[in-house]
Design a protein around this motif. Structure first.
Motif, PDB file in Angstrom:
ATOM      1  N   TRP A  11     -26.372 -11.090   5.962  1.00 51.26           N
ATOM      2  CA  TRP A  11     -25.331 -10.686   4.755  1.00 51.26           C
ATOM      3  C   TRP A  11     -25.838 -11.439   3.203  1.00 51.26           C
ATOM      4  CZ3 TRP A  11     -21.778  -7.080   6.135  1.00 51.26           C
ATOM      5  CH2 TRP A  11     -21.525  -6.733   7.670  1.00 51.26           C
ATOM      6  N   PHE A  12     -26.398 -11.855   3.119  1.00 51.76           N
ATOM      7  CA  PHE A  12     -26.397 -12.702   1.789  1.00 51.76           C
ATOM      8  C   PHE A  12     -27.638 -11.637   1.681  1.00 51.76           C
ATOM      9  CE2 PHE A  12     -28.568 -15.011  -1.391  1.00 51.76           C
ATOM     10  CZ  PHE A  12     -27.559 -16.004  -1.648  1.00 51.76           C
ATOM     11  N   PRO A  13     -28.421 -11.161   1.416  1.00 48.46           N
ATOM     12  CA  PRO A  13     -29.120 -10.447   0.726  1.00 48.46           C
ATOM     13  C   PRO A  13     -28.149  -8.772   0.516  1.00 48.46           C
ATOM     14  CG  PRO A  13     -30.158 -10.760   2.598  1.00 48.46           C
ATOM     15  CD  PRO A  13     -29.118 -11.464   2.740  1.00 48.46           C
ATOM     16  N   ILE A  14     -27.825  -8.605   1.815  1.00 49.22           N
ATOM     17  CA  ILE A  14     -27.080  -7.123   1.203  1.00 49.22           C
ATOM     18  C   ILE A  14     -25.861  -7.489   0.184  1.00 49.22           C
ATOM     19  CG2 ILE A  14     -25.212  -5.746   2.161  1.00 49.22           C
ATOM     20  CD1 ILE A  14     -26.816  -6.194   4.891  1.00 49.22           C
ATOM     21  N   GLY A  15     -25.237  -8.816   0.432  1.00 51.15           N
ATOM     22  CA  GLY A  15     -23.994  -9.096  -0.531  1.00 51.15           C
ATOM     23  C   GLY A  15     -24.615  -9.582  -2.054  1.00 51.15           C
ATOM     24  N   ALA A  16     -26.003  -9.517  -2.156  1.00 51.95           N
ATOM     25  CA  ALA A  16     -26.418 -10.231  -3.402  1.00 51.95           C
ATOM     26  C   ALA A  16     -27.145  -8.695  -3.692  1.00 51.95           C
ATOM     27  CB  ALA A  16     -27.288 -10.841  -3.087  1.00 51.95           C
ATOM     28  N   PHE A  17     -27.778  -7.452  -3.538  1.00 52.69           N
ATOM     29  CA  PHE A  17     -27.853  -5.957  -3.613  1.00 52.69           C
ATOM     30  C   PHE A  17     -26.294  -5.684  -4.440  1.00 52.69           C
ATOM     31  CE2 PHE A  17     -28.227  -2.005  -2.082  1.00 52.69           C
ATOM     32  CZ  PHE A  17     -29.578  -2.160  -3.306  1.00 52.69           C
ATOM     33  N   LEU A  18     -26.004  -5.668  -3.430  1.00 49.15           N
ATOM     34  CA  LEU A  18     -24.164  -4.631  -3.829  1.00 49.15           C
ATOM     35  C   LEU A  18     -24.085  -5.396  -4.939  1.00 49.15           C
ATOM     36  CD1 LEU A  18     -22.652  -4.306  -0.379  1.00 49.15           C
ATOM     37  CD2 LEU A  18     -23.706  -2.722  -1.880  1.00 49.15           C
ATOM     38  N   PHE A  19     -23.866  -6.262  -5.160  1.00 52.23           N
ATOM     39  CA  PHE A  19     -23.049  -7.181  -6.276  1.00 52.23           C
ATOM     40  C   PHE A  19     -24.647  -6.553  -7.843  1.00 52.23           C
ATOM     41  CE2 PHE A  19     -23.231 -10.881  -9.964  1.00 52.23           C
ATOM     42  CZ  PHE A  19     -22.424 -10.601  -9.953  1.00 52.23           C
ATOM     43  N   VAL A  20     -25.496  -7.167  -7.379  1.00 52.11           N
ATOM     44  CA  VAL A  20     -26.971  -6.409  -8.542  1.00 52.11           C
ATOM     45  C   VAL A  20     -26.056  -4.862  -8.824  1.00 52.11           C
ATOM     46  CG1 VAL A  20     -28.631  -6.230  -9.081  1.00 52.11           C
ATOM     47  CG2 VAL A  20     -27.849  -8.428  -7.980  1.00 52.11           C
ATOM     48  N   VAL A  21     -26.139  -4.463  -8.019  1.00 47.61           N
ATOM     49  CA  VAL A  21     -26.014  -2.836  -7.870  1.00 47.61           C
ATOM     50  C   VAL A  21     -24.466  -2.658  -8.864  1.00 47.61           C
ATOM     51  CG1 VAL A  21     -25.404  -0.396  -7.071  1.00 47.61           C
ATOM     52  CG2 VAL A  21     -27.604  -2.015  -6.276  1.00 47.61           C
ATOM     53  N   THR A  22     -23.225  -3.181  -8.344  1.00 40.64           N
ATOM     54  CA  THR A  22     -22.096  -3.278  -8.524  1.00 40.64           C
ATOM     55  C   THR A  22     -22.540  -3.523 -10.272  1.00 40.64           C
ATOM     56  OG1 THR A  22     -21.363  -2.994  -6.764  1.00 40.64           O
ATOM     57  CG2 THR A  22     -20.156  -3.162  -8.420  1.00 40.64           C
ATOM     58  N   ALA A  23     -22.911  -4.694 -10.674  1.00 39.85           N
ATOM     59  CA  ALA A  23     -22.901  -5.175 -12.143  1.00 39.85           C
ATOM     60  C   ALA A  23     -23.599  -4.303 -13.005  1.00 39.85           C
ATOM     61  CB  ALA A  23     -23.562  -6.428 -12.150  1.00 39.85           C
ATOM     62  N   GLY A  24     -24.449  -3.395 -12.293  1.00 42.01           N
ATOM     63  CA  GLY A  24     -25.434  -2.660 -12.525  1.00 42.01           C
ATOM     64  C   GLY A  24     -24.621  -1.773 -13.874  1.00 42.01           C
ATOM     65  N   PHE A  25     -24.274  -1.185 -12.448  1.00 43.85           N
ATOM     66  CA  PHE A  25     -23.325   0.289 -12.660  1.00 43.85           C
ATOM     67  C   PHE A  25     -22.427   0.161 -13.550  1.00 43.85           C
ATOM     68  CE2 PHE A  25     -20.104   3.361 -11.563  1.00 43.85           C
ATOM     69  CZ  PHE A  25     -20.735   4.451 -11.748  1.00 43.85           C
ATOM     70  N   MET A  26     -21.738  -0.884 -13.751  1.00 47.18           N
ATOM     71  CA  MET A  26     -19.767  -0.988 -14.687  1.00 47.18           C
ATOM     72  C   MET A  26     -20.632  -1.444 -15.696  1.00 47.18           C
ATOM     73  SD  MET A  26     -17.574  -1.407 -12.225  1.00 47.18           S
ATOM     74  CE  MET A  26     -16.129  -2.016 -12.950  1.00 47.18           C
ATOM     75  N   SER A  27     -22.123  -1.949 -15.979  1.00 44.15           N
ATOM     76  CA  SER A  27     -22.420  -1.821 -16.993  1.00 44.15           C
ATOM     77  C   SER A  27     -23.235  -0.897 -17.847  1.00 44.15           C
ATOM     78  CB  SER A  27     -23.791  -2.914 -17.261  1.00 44.15           C
ATOM     79  OG  SER A  27     -23.295  -4.375 -16.777  1.00 44.15           O
ATOM     80  N   LEU A  28     -23.445  -0.002 -17.111  1.00 45.36           N
ATOM     81  CA  LEU A  28     -24.304   1.202 -17.919  1.00 45.36           C
ATOM     82  C   LEU A  28     -22.637   2.027 -18.194  1.00 45.36           C
ATOM     83  CD1 LEU A  28     -26.339   3.501 -17.428  1.00 45.36           C
ATOM     84  CD2 LEU A  28     -26.105   3.913 -15.796  1.00 45.36           C
ATOM     85  N   CYS A  29     -21.804   2.310 -16.833  1.00 48.40           N
ATOM     86  CA  CYS A  29     -20.514   2.444 -17.735  1.00 48.40           C
ATOM     87  C   CYS A  29     -19.865   2.179 -18.877  1.00 48.40           C
ATOM     88  CB  CYS A  29     -19.060   3.008 -16.366  1.00 48.40           C
ATOM     89  SG  CYS A  29     -20.044   3.409 -14.801  1.00 48.40           S
TER      90      CYS A  29
END
Length: 178
Positions: free
Chosen positions: A96-114
């Motif tokens: 769960w920790f790597p999955i959570g970290a990956f999802l956090f980075v992807v979500t933060a990147g997508f929100m920044s891009l938007c």
């Protein structure tokens, strides 16, 4: 009980102390005058809640009780879920920790891009309206800043042409062979 002789009521009454006749509502230990009692009762009646206040209080008590019950049920369910699912979470945490970290980075990147995309579209829209002469908000401040920059640049240019020869002559005096 059958062995006991039955006492008659005349004997029972003669052994008791005589009673004084009084009404059941009288209290001999505390005596008030009639005017003090009526004033006290009038004050109580004036401060007594009316029916709408009683209904409001009853509604408050019922809804508060229901919310308190629901809060207790929620806390109980949360504690039970924590108790039952903690071992599962602990055993699967390396996943769960790597999955959570990956999802956090992807979500933060997508929100920044938007966010950057929205800022870019807003900026390009403002520039388009400015050059088309539609006077978008803030264009007057932009024109004022542009004129100030132009005026400052022209003053610096005039100053350089005026005193530039002076500095070059000073250079030759400091280093005659240069």
């Amino acid at each position: 009980m059958a062995d006991r002789p039955h006492q008659n009521s005349a004997e029972t009454q003669s052994t008791r102390a005589p009673r004084s006749p009084r009404s059941p509502h009288q209290n001999h230990s505390i005596t008030f005058s009639n005017s003090t009692t009526s004033a006290f009762l009038r004050k109580i009646k004036d401060h007594a809640p009316n029916s709408s206040q009683l209904v409001g209080l009853l509604t408050l008590l019922i809804s508060g009780s229901i919310l308190l019950l629901l809060t207790g049920l929620t806390v109980t369910a949360t504690v039970l879920c924590i108790i039952f699912f903690t071992p599962l979470i602990l055993f699967t945490s390396p996943i769960w920790f790597p999955i959570g970290a990956f999802l956090f980075v992807v979500t933060a990147g997508f929100m920044s891009l938007c966010g950057f995309g929205v800022a870019l579209v807003a900026g390009l829209s403002w520039i388009y309206r400015y050059f088309r002469g539609m006077h978008p908000p803030g264009s007057d401040r932009f024109d004022y800043a542009r004129s100030r920059i132009y005026d400052t640049a022209s003053h610096v240019k005039d100053y350089a042409t005026q005193y530039g020869g002076y500095l070059q002559s000073k250079e030759k005096d400091a280093a005659p062979g240069a």
